[in-house]
Design a protein around this motif. Sequence first.
Motif, short mmCIF file in Angstrom:
data_model
loop_
_atom_site.label_atom_id
_atom_site.label_comp_id
_atom_site.label_asym_id
_atom_site.label_seq_id
_atom_site.Cartn_x
_atom_site.Cartn_y
_atom_site.Cartn_z
N VAL A 1 4.30 -1.43 15.50
CA VAL A 1 3.16 -0.62 14.79
C VAL A 1 2.14 -1.58 14.46
CG1 VAL A 1 2.26 1.25 13.47
CG2 VAL A 1 4.63 1.38 14.58
N VAL A 2 1.02 -1.32 14.99
CA VAL A 2 -0.07 -2.45 14.42
C VAL A 2 -1.11 -1.36 13.81
CG1 VAL A 2 -2.01 -4.09 15.05
CG2 VAL A 2 0.25 -3.81 16.26
N ALA A 3 -1.48 -2.03 12.26
CA ALA A 3 -2.45 -1.17 11.77
C ALA A 3 -3.95 -2.11 12.15
CB ALA A 3 -2.44 -1.19 10.23
N ALA A 4 -4.83 -1.09 12.48
CA ALA A 4 -6.20 -1.77 12.82
C ALA A 4 -7.11 -1.39 11.66
CB ALA A 4 -6.66 -1.48 14.11
N VAL A 5 -7.49 -2.11 10.65
CA VAL A 5 -8.06 -1.84 9.55
C VAL A 5 -9.62 -2.23 9.51
CG1 VAL A 5 -5.76 -1.60 8.06
CG2 VAL A 5 -7.47 -3.33 7.84
N HIS A 6 -10.50 -1.19 8.88
CA HIS A 6 -11.89 -1.73 8.82
C HIS A 6 -12.37 -0.94 7.87
CE1 HIS A 6 -13.29 2.18 10.61
NE2 HIS A 6 -11.99 2.15 11.11
N SER A 7 -13.34 -1.37 7.16
CA SER A 7 -14.53 -0.64 6.21
C SER A 7 -13.67 -0.30 5.05
CB SER A 7 -14.97 0.55 6.82
OG SER A 7 -15.29 0.35 8.22
N VAL A 8 -12.90 0.37 4.90
CA VAL A 8 -12.21 0.92 3.72
C VAL A 8 -10.55 0.99 3.94
CG1 VAL A 8 -11.79 2.65 1.95
CG2 VAL A 8 -14.09 2.23 2.57
N ALA A 9 -10.00 0.14 3.20
CA ALA A 9 -8.32 0.49 3.19
C ALA A 9 -7.88 0.40 1.74
CB ALA A 9 -7.69 -0.67 4.09
N MET A 10 -7.83 1.53 1.20
CA MET A 10 -7.55 1.65 -0.24
C MET A 10 -6.46 2.71 -0.53
SD MET A 10 -11.26 1.74 -2.10
CE MET A 10 -12.45 0.62 -1.68
N GLY A 11 -5.73 2.26 -1.60
CA GLY A 11 -4.65 3.22 -2.23
C GLY A 11 -3.49 3.52 -1.06
N GLY A 12 -3.34 4.79 -0.93
CA GLY A 12 -2.52 5.04 0.19
C GLY A 12 -2.73 4.70 1.48
N GLY A 13 -3.96 4.37 1.92
CA GLY A 13 -4.56 3.74 3.23
C GLY A 13 -3.90 2.42 3.26
N LEU A 14 -3.92 1.38 2.14
CA LEU A 14 -3.69 0.35 2.16
C LEU A 14 -1.96 0.20 2.24
CD1 LEU A 14 -3.90 -2.78 2.20
CD2 LEU A 14 -4.18 -3.04 -0.13
N GLU A 15 -1.50 1.11 1.33
CA GLU A 15 0.16 1.13 1.66
C GLU A 15 0.55 1.59 2.82
OE1 GLU A 15 0.18 3.98 -1.78
OE2 GLU A 15 1.44 2.56 -2.64
N LEU A 16 -0.23 2.59 3.65
CA LEU A 16 0.15 2.76 5.09
C LEU A 16 0.21 1.57 5.84
CD1 LEU A 16 0.48 5.58 6.57
CD2 LEU A 16 -1.89 5.08 7.45
N ALA A 17 -0.81 0.81 5.64
CA ALA A 17 -1.23 -0.49 6.71
C ALA A 17 0.09 -1.50 6.26
CB ALA A 17 -2.26 -0.98 6.30
N LEU A 18 0.42 -1.48 5.04
CA LEU A 18 1.64 -2.38 4.65
C LEU A 18 2.89 -1.87 5.16
CD1 LEU A 18 0.43 -3.04 1.06
CD2 LEU A 18 0.53 -4.93 2.65
N GLY A 19 3.06 -0.57 5.36
CA GLY A 19 4.31 -0.21 5.96
C GLY A 19 4.24 -0.58 7.79
N CYS A 20 3.30 -0.80 8.12
CA CYS A 20 3.19 -1.00 9.65
C CYS A 20 3.89 -2.65 9.88
CB CYS A 20 1.70 -1.31 10.17
SG CYS A 20 0.91 0.46 10.35
N HIS A 21 4.38 -2.99 11.03
CA HIS A 21 4.67 -4.37 11.49
C HIS A 21 3.75 -5.22 11.15
CE1 HIS A 21 7.51 -1.48 13.49
NE2 HIS A 21 8.23 -1.85 12.69
N TYR A 22 2.63 -5.07 11.77
CA TYR A 22 1.59 -5.87 11.59
C TYR A 22 0.24 -5.31 11.38
CZ TYR A 22 4.54 -8.24 15.03
OH TYR A 22 5.68 -8.65 15.89
N ARG A 23 -0.91 -6.31 10.92
CA ARG A 23 -2.26 -5.67 10.63
C ARG A 23 -3.24 -6.73 11.28
NH1 ARG A 23 1.90 -4.80 7.38
NH2 ARG A 23 1.94 -7.03 7.13
N ILE A 24 -4.35 -5.89 11.78
CA ILE A 24 -5.39 -6.80 11.89
C ILE A 24 -6.61 -6.22 11.48
CG2 ILE A 24 -5.39 -5.27 14.24
CD1 ILE A 24 -7.04 -7.66 15.82
N ALA A 25 -7.47 -7.06 10.86
CA ALA A 25 -8.46 -6.49 10.13
C ALA A 25 -9.84 -6.99 10.63
CB ALA A 25 -8.31 -7.02 8.65
N ALA A 26 -10.88 -5.93 10.48
CA ALA A 26 -12.09 -6.36 10.70
C ALA A 26 -12.75 -7.18 9.57
CB ALA A 26 -13.08 -5.20 11.12
#
Length: 699
Positions: free
Chosen positions: A91-116
């Motif tokens: 699972v890859v989190a593709a984050v952009h604009s706002v990754a806060m609180g539970g949103g960031l925690e969600l991304a941290l639960g993913c296997h990979y993260r790519i950010a804008a």
Amino acid sequence: MTAQYQVHGDVAVITLNNPPVNGLGLATRIGITDGLASAAADPAVKAIIITGAGKAFSGGADIKEFGSPKSLQEPNLLSVILALEASTKPVVAAVHSVAMGGGLELALGCHYRIAAPGCNVALPEVKLGLIPGAGGTQRLPRVLGVEVALNMIVSGEPQKSELLASLPGQKLFDRMAASVESLAEEALAFARSVADTRPLPLVRNMPCKHPQGDAYFQFARNMVGGMSKNFPAPLKCVEAVEAATKQKFDVGMVTERDLFINLMWTPECKALRHLFLAERATSKIPDVPADTPQRTIASVAVIGAGTMGGGISMSFLNAGIPVRILEMKQEALDRGIATIRKNYESQVKRGKLTQDKYDKRMALLSTTLDYTDLKDADLVIEAVFEDMGVKEKVFRQLDATMKPGAILASNTSTLDVDRIASFTSRPQDVIGTHFFSPANVMRLLEVVRGAKTGKDVLATVMALGKKIRKTCVVSGVCDGFIGNRMIEQYSRQAGFLLDEGCTPAQVDKAIEKFGFAMGPFRMGDLAGNDIGWAIRKRRAVERADMKYSKTADLLCELGRYGQKTNAGWYDYVPGKRDAIPSELVVKMIEDHRKSLGITPRKISDEEIVQRLVFSLVNEAAYILEEGIASKASDIDMVYITGYGFPMFRGGPMCYADQVGLFNVVQAMNRFATNPLDDGAFWKPAPLITRLVAEGKTFN
Ligand code: NAI
């Protein structure tokens, strides 16, 4: 649908779609777990992307579910994150604009993260009196290192994705996309590139250590403890992150959960969550819907270049809105402009403002002595002397010169806005904009709605206030509006306390210990005791039945106006602001007491605090009942943003609710029996009596 599922060839994309910030409400959480299940069941799918539609990846918890059972209903965020970790497809989190609180925690639960680039990344829970509760304190240190993570968790402040990605050794982002626009494409390519890589990396399996663990955390506790007195959450952040370095991951998660739940029930957390919602509620006006048409405000005129006119002008210049100031005499204009310049220059000197921005702001400012130069302004704010006669002249002139549709506002702090409107032929265009001093700094703006103020005018000024970064609270017309009408009762109590046996320093200390930024007497010295004196003189005629202590008048008769005369309730060394208790003033109070035949008594801090705070509460209850304020939370916002009421107590109404209105009434009844106080005032307002009878609260 608050989360969409689409398959692009061999990659499934789950898109959070819960505007405005893709809050992780129940429906969205179900959307994620459903998407994961569909992806798992589809043999064609080799990898999964989670991203956010619109202007955010995710801002975290859904405030509509705040504190409701729905926020905990399964799948709760912890369960969603466990499902992500358990996925056998990457699972890859593709984050952009706002990754806060539970949103960031969600991304941290993913296997990979790519950010804008440009994404605001934060764990802001501490601002609500909490710690991150879905693994943030355990996972962020593993990807960013203990110190960076702890700074982010304790401050709650956002950091830009590109900055975090540039930190040596960071594992938060596996890849940076070139831009927000290319993120979707790049995420697809990245997901395909890792589709067959095994084992799947999990943040929970990464090491978490600090080379000087014990010493570092001792240092962190000292620093954070010193800066966060009255707020329990920041120290708990330290504790949770320390647990991440010392406990196994799953044990650390239990520690985080325990700390989170214990904080949830603290009065401080309740107060901060109340204020978070209260701030958002200020813009909701019962009979003015959100889609009320607004007028365009592209330029502003200000009448009067004094203390307030200058600060008000700066507020607009800071937001890039051109301002033209009018005065009666060139000298007054020159003086006003020089003060604005001096203010900005000191900001430049302190590195708070760039020279370029300063130049741009000053270029937006112009001056005039002639009303016809103002006629095209969309909004004019009057900030001349507080005198109805002067205001009348100004408003008649404005009525004669301003273009049709211009909004005519007065910054009056006590005068009747309806009367001011009656000097014009267009009362629907007249409104009060009560800024607080210094107007370029203070967050509060009381927007005073006259009997005839147009709804579009009100909606326009509320939106404009937000644009110049004020917290706008609507007040009806009454003497003092919300804030100053209440503070009058508070000041009266402060005066009675002196008559009965207190010193100014004792009263100030007690209420400052309660958490106020400044006690009533230090506050008076700062604002100028002569201002209250003038108001009392006017009121002595209008409301002759109101009982006051005479001490404040005696003080002014001595010319002790406060810091500006280096003498007030306290003594001051010229150029310094330290309040030094004055023997002369204490003697003056004692003599006055003697002349009244009062034997002084020892008054406890508890009584001081209760009398000061509950006097605010009782007056506020009348203000609510009369419809001057439309909700109790608005009153709390006024006191937090304009009067230095302690945030961790949530404002006077929130505090009264926490004490229990029954107990508040008991105290009021006790105060009513004191012959030196104003017994009639302490009769609980009918609204309070009713709420107690119904077992209800203000908020
Ligand atoms: P100020 O005395 O510092 O400034 C008033 C300015 O208005 C002076 O520069 C004066 O030359 C000018 N002025 C007077 N009559 C005029 C006229 N007819 N045309 C053009 N200019 C004229 O007063 P301050 O403190 O700025 O107060 C202004 C208003 O703001 C008052 O209504 C006051 O009650 C209100 N206010 C004051 C606060 C404070 O803390 N000082 C806080 C909130 C409201």
